[in-house]
Design a protein around this motif. Structure first.
Motif, PDB file in Angstrom:
ATOM      1  N   VAL A 271       0.847  -1.202   0.000  1.00 35.90           N
ATOM      2  CA  VAL A 271       0.000   0.000   0.000  1.00 35.90           C
ATOM      3  C   VAL A 271       0.881   1.250   0.000  1.00 35.90           C
ATOM      4  N   PRO A 272       0.515   2.232  -0.844  1.00 32.11           N
ATOM      5  CA  PRO A 272       1.273   3.493  -0.827  1.00 32.11           C
ATOM      6  C   PRO A 272       0.911   4.328   0.399  1.00 32.11           C
ATOM      7  N   ALA A 273       1.723   5.345   0.666  1.00 31.23           N
ATOM      8  CA  ALA A 273       1.481   6.236   1.806  1.00 31.23           C
ATOM      9  C   ALA A 273       0.352   7.205   1.496  1.00 31.23           C
ATOM     10  N   LEU A 274      -0.216   7.782   2.550  1.00 31.16           N
ATOM     11  CA  LEU A 274      -1.136   8.903   2.368  1.00 31.16           C
ATOM     12  C   LEU A 274      -0.320  10.134   1.975  1.00 31.16           C
ATOM     13  N   GLU A 275      -1.003  11.143   1.463  1.00 35.74           N
ATOM     14  CA  GLU A 275      -0.296  12.358   1.056  1.00 35.74           C
ATOM     15  C   GLU A 275       0.214  13.113   2.279  1.00 35.74           C
ATOM     16  N   MET A 276       1.395  13.681   2.120  1.00 36.67           N
ATOM     17  CA  MET A 276       2.002  14.431   3.216  1.00 36.67           C
ATOM     18  C   MET A 276       2.233  15.852   2.708  1.00 36.67           C
ATOM     19  N   VAL A 277       1.840  16.838   3.465  1.00 32.86           N
ATOM     20  CA  VAL A 277       2.004  18.226   3.006  1.00 32.86           C
ATOM     21  C   VAL A 277       2.530  19.107   4.129  1.00 32.86           C
ATOM     22  N   LYS A 278       2.927  20.310   3.742  1.00 37.68           N
ATOM     23  CA  LYS A 278       3.512  21.239   4.705  1.00 37.68           C
ATOM     24  C   LYS A 278       2.499  21.673   5.764  1.00 37.68           C
ATOM     25  N   TRP A 279       2.989  21.755   6.968  1.00 34.90           N
ATOM     26  CA  TRP A 279       2.206  22.240   8.098  1.00 34.90           C
ATOM     27  C   TRP A 279       2.302  23.765   8.092  1.00 34.90           C
ATOM     28  N   PHE A 280       1.224  24.407   7.658  1.00 32.33           N
ATOM     29  CA  PHE A 280       1.181  25.862   7.567  1.00 32.33           C
ATOM     30  C   PHE A 280       2.412  26.400   6.836  1.00 32.33           C
ATOM     31  N   ASP A 281       3.091  27.390   7.387  1.00 36.61           N
ATOM     32  CA  ASP A 281       4.232  27.927   6.644  1.00 36.61           C
ATOM     33  C   ASP A 281       5.546  27.404   7.229  1.00 36.61           C
ATOM     34  N   SER A 282       5.519  26.175   7.767  1.00 37.79           N
ATOM     35  CA  SER A 282       6.735  25.637   8.374  1.00 37.79           C
ATOM     36  C   SER A 282       7.347  24.555   7.478  1.00 37.79           C
ATOM     37  N   ASN A 283       8.499  24.068   7.873  1.00 34.59           N
ATOM     38  CA  ASN A 283       9.177  22.981   7.159  1.00 34.59           C
ATOM     39  C   ASN A 283       8.808  21.613   7.768  1.00 34.59           C
ATOM     40  N   TYR A 284       7.783  21.593   8.592  1.00 30.85           N
ATOM     41  CA  TYR A 284       7.250  20.328   9.112  1.00 30.85           C
ATOM     42  C   TYR A 284       6.159  19.844   8.149  1.00 30.85           C
ATOM     43  N   HIS A 285       6.048  18.543   8.014  1.00 29.49           N
ATOM     44  CA  HIS A 285       5.021  17.985   7.122  1.00 29.49           C
ATOM     45  C   HIS A 285       4.044  17.146   7.926  1.00 29.49           C
ATOM     46  N   TYR A 286       2.763  17.257   7.597  1.00 26.40           N
ATOM     47  CA  TYR A 286       1.770  16.407   8.262  1.00 26.40           C
ATOM     48  C   TYR A 286       1.101  15.514   7.226  1.00 26.40           C
ATOM     49  N   VAL A 287       0.530  14.426   7.723  1.00 29.80           N
ATOM     50  CA  VAL A 287      -0.172  13.487   6.855  1.00 29.80           C
ATOM     51  C   VAL A 287      -1.617  13.954   6.729  1.00 29.80           C
ATOM     52  N   LYS A 288      -2.066  14.096   5.508  1.00 28.75           N
ATOM     53  CA  LYS A 288      -3.389  14.681   5.265  1.00 28.75           C
ATOM     54  C   LYS A 288      -4.495  13.670   5.551  1.00 28.75           C
ATOM     55  N   PRO A 289      -5.439  14.013   6.444  1.00 28.33           N
ATOM     56  CA  PRO A 289      -6.623  13.167   6.597  1.00 28.33           C
ATOM     57  C   PRO A 289      -7.268  12.984   5.220  1.00 28.33           C
ATOM     58  N   THR A 290      -7.528  11.744   4.863  1.00 31.80           N
ATOM     59  CA  THR A 290      -7.978  11.417   3.509  1.00 31.80           C
ATOM     60  C   THR A 290      -9.313  10.704   3.652  1.00 31.80           C
ATOM     61  N   LEU A 291     -10.387  11.389   3.269  1.00 32.12           N
ATOM     62  CA  LEU A 291     -11.719  10.984   3.701  1.00 32.12           C
ATOM     63  C   LEU A 291     -12.577  10.505   2.539  1.00 32.12           C
ATOM     64  N   GLN A 292     -13.569   9.678   2.899  1.00 32.90           N
ATOM     65  CA  GLN A 292     -14.403   9.010   1.900  1.00 32.90           C
ATOM     66  C   GLN A 292     -15.789   9.651   1.840  1.00 32.90           C
ATOM     67  N   ASP A 293     -16.492   9.393   0.733  1.00 28.49           N
ATOM     68  CA  ASP A 293     -17.866   9.896   0.611  1.00 28.49           C
ATOM     69  C   ASP A 293     -18.753   9.354   1.732  1.00 28.49           C
ATOM     70  N   ASN A 294     -18.529   8.111   2.101  1.00 29.83           N
ATOM     71  CA  ASN A 294     -19.374   7.506   3.149  1.00 29.83           C
ATOM     72  C   ASN A 294     -18.608   7.404   4.481  1.00 29.83           C
ATOM     73  N   GLN A 295     -17.743   8.373   4.716  1.00 28.97           N
ATOM     74  CA  GLN A 295     -16.867   8.326   5.889  1.00 28.97           C
ATOM     75  C   GLN A 295     -17.655   8.232   7.199  1.00 28.97           C
ATOM     76  N   THR A 296     -17.185   7.358   8.082  1.00 27.78           N
ATOM     77  CA  THR A 296     -17.717   7.349   9.439  1.00 27.78           C
ATOM     78  C   THR A 296     -16.547   7.554  10.394  1.00 27.78           C
ATOM     79  N   PHE A 297     -16.838   7.918  11.620  1.00 29.25           N
ATOM     80  CA  PHE A 297     -15.796   8.048  12.638  1.00 29.25           C
ATOM     81  C   PHE A 297     -16.225   7.296  13.882  1.00 29.25           C
TER      82      PHE A 297
END
Ligand SMILES: Nc1nc2c(c(=O)[nH]1)N[C@@H](CNc1ccc(C(=O)N[C@@H](CCC(=O)N[C@@H](CCC(=O)N[C@@H](CCC(=O)O)C(=O)O)C(=O)O)C(=O)O)cc1)CN2
Ligand code: MET
Ligand SMILES: [Zn+2]
Length: 769
Positions: free
Chosen positions: A108-134
């Protein structure tokens, strides 16, 4: 009494212990139990540091093995089915989302990772479904870590990513079209349940981070705060007191949201970035609400100016009384290195100017005392004033020759000699490249052998000649592998560089560097930003030797490789006494000389990386953004425009969210752009047609953050998707970013598929023509 608080502490440990433990676990060298035990050891050590410093409110759940947003994906059982279906242990499932998993029949590939605001830290983007439950994970991490602290004698304040920020920072999964914020009513009950469990465990208060409040918000996102926080308020005493935390900007433009927090105990604001928001925020607070005043900078390494901070704090205390003011770090200290005490090689005058996480924690505690009892901390206040004055008066900061050169900069120096059409005609003749040229972004694997040899050289265990010869061998290897792969534009592989910014910092006047000041960038990866303390200049060429050698043994064009001025600035710790535009122009002039020197030495393709250009963009639209883009773009142009038409300038960006500042990307006038794209929707490339972008583009086709080797078909499919948006003659084929974090067998496997895919399309289009 004024209390002190820390919004979050760095996780890596004194010697990057967490990095080492994580990587050992991934390499099957230690067990899961051993890794978890190391995590616990670090948490306990970090709580102890804060307690010893006298901090009143110590955070928990700020620790994460990979990323704290990723923690919340698992906490809310928002893990996409492609991971849950693998039936991995929770920890392995977590790492699979962070970095992909290709082992034991699982792929399985990784989830997308993007910059945390204007910093050089990266966070993993919550990746949600049409029928998402929590739902709430079993044994929720915030509760577990709160109890762990409690058991060890630390009363902590758990930190959570707020429900609105969690959703607003997420995205719909591929194949889904859900607007994440519409899932709020499903998430909130889970949130309330979590807060109840924290209260039952003994948490008196929680810090709920809603940093998206510093953005310009869509009405849908703005409107989400009210129902979310009303539901929390409705739980009354069954949940802990809530402090809503914002950072990295001001929230004045979102004041209409504040009534949503009327039941919250208090509000945290960043008064380092935006001290002017203090007065309006004070007016907005309810009669019993607390202000958590972020006055100790969580984003840099400069010693706090106590006099300045106390002025702010006194204003707050005057308005609210001491009981309703908390002295805090401006943001989590995640973005600062662990401790200054590890630095044995800094010049002693300069040493006194800095403060890392451990020292900042003490600053917070000292300031809290100083507000009401200055006599009790008299010595600390005096020492601080002396250090601040010493820096202000220091001769280190000023170089008249640099100022003189800056005064002579002309508008013409920012422009290439001719427009792209003319340049490209000359470059085509000069470089003879095929359709769909293949290249890489610069670095090849930084093997442990490279690091060990560099470490030996730094310690004086091998001579400069031995190290140089070793680097030449590595360059020879890189060239040989590129021959075998049949790439079209080569790179030398950057084996001599510890880091793309630190390496340049170490070769420029005006910088100092550290030996242990590591900051987490993502997962187990850290950077050691060099520190700008004075005017910057280039005493000698920085990259010519290696590039020239590489070109001499290569039968194809060799790309020179530089880090651009904006990225050098942003990924260093910049000075705070001079505007960033001035520092950036100094860097641009130094790099301009390097670009010209490379060309003089036979390097006719030069890539000037600017991956931090986007990250530096002010978070809100408006004048500030345009002003930034003006000086940032000008710096890039000043650095690159000194060459002949026949020299091809490339630039590289590892992000794809450039829709909102496309005009600036276009204004760079780079002949070729390579951009991260493999994890994004190819649709994002539409902007290049819409804006009739005339120059060449290499959208990444390979996610280099993951050890996973994509199949030939995946490459073909990706290129096919890109061709829906870009003209074939515009398209370059390359990975998302440099390959330094990969292993050679991964790189060879992936690049051979990449080249084969490029050849497939080359043939297909040749037949068409
Ligand atoms: N500054 C910066 N920001 C960036 C990037 C970047 O490349 N640089 N890339 C993007 C993604 N971020 C990344 C950040 C770090 C790393 C990375 O690989 N970092 C290395 C450290 C790089 C470094 O400075 N290495 C030094 C020190 C290496 C080291 O650990 N040496 C050992 C000794 C040698 C040994 O025995 O291994 C030690 O000091 O203990 C060197 O190579 O010389 C790591 O975490 O492992 C990769 C991507 C965005 N932001
Ligand atoms: C984070 S951008 C990295 C660019 C650099 N040239 C590399 O290949 O590593
Ligand atoms: Zn990159």
């Amino acid at each position: 009494m004024v209390q002190s608080s820390v919004l979050g502490f760095p996780r890596m440990g004194v010697l990057r212990d967490l990095k080492k433990a994580n990587e050992a676990y991934w390499a099957d060298k230690i067990s899961q139990e051993a890794l978890l035990a190391e995590g616990k050891r670090l948490r306990l050590a970090h709580w102890q540091i804060q307690k010893d410093a006298g901090v009143d409110i110590i955070p928990s759940n700020d620790f994460a093995h990979y990323d704290h947003v990723l923690d919340h994906i698992q906490l809310f059982n928002a893990v996409p089915e492609r991971y849950t279906s693998q039936k991995l242990s929770p920890l392995d499932e977590y790492f699979a989302m962070g970095r992909g998993h290709q082992k034991g029949g699982v792929d399985v590939p990784a989830l997308e990772m993007v910059k945390w605001f204007d910093s050089n830290y990266h966070y993993v983007k919550p990746t949600l479904q049409d029928n998402q439950t929590f739902s709430l994970a079993k044994d929720p991490k915030p509760v577990r870590e709160f109890l762990e602290a409690k058991e060890a004698g630390f009363q902590t304040r758990p930190v959570l990513v707020g429900p609105v920020s969690f959703l607003a920072l997420g995205k719909a999964d591929r194949g889904s079209s859900v607007d994440p914020i519409t899932l709020l009513d499903k998430l909130v009950p889970v949130y309330v349940e979590l807060l109840k469990q924290l209260k039952a465990a003994g948490a008196e208060s929680v810090q709920i981070d809603e940093p998206v409040l510093v953005f310009d918000l869509r009405p849908e996102v703005k409107a989400a705060f009210k129902p979310a926080y009303e539901a929390i308020a409705a739980a009354g005493d069954a949940v802990p007191k809530v402090i809503v935390a914002t950072y990295f900007g001001d929230i004045v433009h979102n004041f209409d949201v504040l009534p949503a927090f009327s039941a919250a105990a208090g509000l945290h604001v960043d008064l380092v970035r935006n001290p002017e928001q203090l007065e309006p925020v004070l007016k907005q607070l309810g009669p019993n609400q607390i202000l958590s005043a972020g006055v100790v900078d969580g984003r840099n390494i400069w010693k706090n100016d106590f006099a300045k901070s106390l002025e702010i704090l006194q204003t707050a205390v005057k308005a609210l009384g001491p009981e309703r003011v908390i002295v805090a770090t401006s943001s989590s200290l995640l973005h600062t290195p662990h401790t200054l005490a590890s630095e044995k090689k800094l010049p002693s005058d300069v040493y006194e100017w800095f403060s890392f996480a451990v020292e900042k924690v003490k600053e917070v505690a000292t300031l809290a005392k100083a507000v009401t009892e200055p006599e009790a901390v008299k010595a600390e206040l005096e020492a601080n004033a002396a250090a601040i004055k010493a820096r202000t008066d220091s001769k280190r900061t000023n170089d008249p020759a640099v100022k003189e050169r800056q005064a002579q900069v002309t508008p013409e120096q920012h422009n290439r000699k001719a427009s792209f059409d003319t340049r490209y005609a000359e470059q085509k003749k000069h470089l003879s490249l095929p359709l769909f040229p293949t290249t890489t972004i610069g670095s090849f694997p930084q093997t442990s052998e490279i690091r060990v040899q560099r470490n030996k050289f730094t310690k004086g265990e091998i001579s400069a000649e031995e190290y140089e010869r070793f680097i030449e061998k590595e360059i020879e290897l890189a060239v040989k592998i590129q021959d075998e792969l049949d790439l079209d534009v080569y790179v030398h592989g950057e084996p001599e560089r510890n880091d793309m910014v630190q390496y340049f910092g170490e070769r420029l006047n005006g910088y100092v560097f550290t030996t242990h000041a590591w900051v987490q960038s993502y997962g187990s990866r850290c950077v050691r930003p060099p520190i700008i303390v004075g005017d910057i200049s280039r005493p000698a060429p920085m990259t010519v030797k290696e590039s020239k050698y590489a070109a001499s043994i290569s039968k194809k064009p060799m790309k020179g490789m530089l880090t651009g001025p904006v990225t050098c600035l942003r990924w260093s710790f910049p000075r705070v006494d001079v505007h960033q535009s001035v520092q950036c122009q100094q860097l641009a002039l130094a790099l301009r000389d390097e670009v010209v020197d490379l060309e003089k030495n036979g390097i006719y393709v030069i890539q000037v990386d600017e991956p931090a250009l986007r990250e530096g963009l002010p978070l809100r639209k408006g004048e500030e953004r345009e002003a930034y883009l003006k000086w940032a773009v000008d710096s890039f142009k000043l650095a690159t425009a000194g060459v002949e038409n026949s020299t091809q300038i490339h630039s590289h960006f590892c992000y794809s969210e450039f829709q909102d500042f496309f005009h600036a990307i276009a204004a760079l006038d780079a002949d070729v752009l390579s951009i991260e794209n493999s994890k994004s929707d190819a649709k994002l490339l539409k902007v290049f047609i819409d804006e009739e972008y005339p120059r060449h583009i290499g959208p990444g086709v390979y996610d280099i953050h993951s050890p996973r080797v994509p199949t030939l078909d995946e490459f073909k499919q990706r290129i096919e998707e890109m061709l829906a948006y870009l003209k074939p003659e515009q398209l370059w084929i390359n990975p998302d970013c440099g390959l330094k974090t990969r292993k050679w067998d991964e790189v060879k496997g992936a690049l051979s598929h990449m080249v084969e895919a490029a050849k497939f399309f080359r043939e297909k289009y040749a037949n068409k023509a």
